[in-house]
Scaffold this motif. Structure first.
Motif, short mmCIF file in Angstrom:
data_model
loop_
_atom_site.label_atom_id
_atom_site.label_comp_id
_atom_site.label_asym_id
_atom_site.label_seq_id
_atom_site.Cartn_x
_atom_site.Cartn_y
_atom_site.Cartn_z
N ASP A 33 41.49 18.79 6.47
CA ASP A 33 41.37 18.59 5.03
C ASP A 33 42.56 17.79 4.56
N LYS A 34 42.62 17.50 3.28
CA LYS A 34 43.76 16.83 2.65
C LYS A 34 44.26 17.69 1.51
N ASP A 35 45.60 17.65 1.27
CA ASP A 35 46.15 18.39 0.14
C ASP A 35 46.02 17.55 -1.13
N ALA A 36 46.60 18.03 -2.24
CA ALA A 36 46.50 17.34 -3.52
C ALA A 36 47.14 15.96 -3.48
N GLU A 37 48.12 15.77 -2.62
CA GLU A 37 48.82 14.49 -2.50
C GLU A 37 48.15 13.57 -1.48
N GLY A 38 47.08 14.03 -0.85
CA GLY A 38 46.38 13.23 0.14
C GLY A 38 46.94 13.34 1.55
N LYS A 39 47.88 14.26 1.76
CA LYS A 39 48.45 14.45 3.10
C LYS A 39 47.54 15.38 3.90
N PRO A 40 47.49 15.18 5.21
CA PRO A 40 46.58 15.98 6.04
C PRO A 40 46.99 17.45 6.14
N LEU A 41 45.99 18.29 6.29
CA LEU A 41 46.16 19.72 6.55
C LEU A 41 45.49 20.02 7.88
N PHE A 42 46.13 20.84 8.69
CA PHE A 42 45.67 21.10 10.05
C PHE A 42 45.33 22.57 10.24
N ASP A 43 44.31 22.83 11.04
CA ASP A 43 43.93 24.20 11.41
C ASP A 43 45.00 24.76 12.35
N LYS A 44 45.51 25.93 12.03
CA LYS A 44 46.58 26.54 12.82
C LYS A 44 46.18 26.70 14.29
N ALA A 45 44.95 27.10 14.55
CA ALA A 45 44.48 27.28 15.93
C ALA A 45 44.53 25.96 16.70
N ASP A 46 44.16 24.86 16.05
CA ASP A 46 44.21 23.55 16.69
C ASP A 46 45.64 23.15 17.02
N VAL A 47 46.56 23.44 16.10
CA VAL A 47 47.97 23.11 16.31
C VAL A 47 48.53 23.91 17.49
N GLU A 48 48.17 25.19 17.56
CA GLU A 48 48.64 26.03 18.68
C GLU A 48 48.10 25.52 20.00
N LYS A 49 46.82 25.11 20.02
CA LYS A 49 46.22 24.57 21.25
C LYS A 49 46.90 23.26 21.65
N TYR A 50 47.20 22.41 20.66
CA TYR A 50 47.87 21.14 20.95
C TYR A 50 49.25 21.40 21.54
#
Length: 60
Positions: A33-50
């Motif tokens: 997703d994107k936040d109010a400023e248009g910056k990306p938001l990441f799923d915590k599970a995906d970040v942990e896997k990465y």
């Protein structure tokens, strides 16, 4: 699903925010997703896997 900001991901991975933005731009870390400023938001599970995958390859 718990979303993490660029700053939170950078802190979790131990890298600079610009590195997280580059990982997203290169599709190595996919934003959900994107936040109010248009910056990306990441799923915590995906970040942990990465992080686990990158450590297996020798580091982030």
């Amino acid at each position: 699903m718990s979303l993490m900001s660029v700053a939170e991901v950078a802190e979790f991975l131990g890298v600079q925010e610009i590195r997280v933005e580059r990982l997203e731009r290169e599709s190595l870390l996919i934003s959900k997703d994107k936040d109010a400023e248009g910056k990306p938001l990441f799923d915590k599970a995906d970040v942990e896997k990465y992080k686990e995958f990158a450590e297996r390859l020798g580091g982030i």
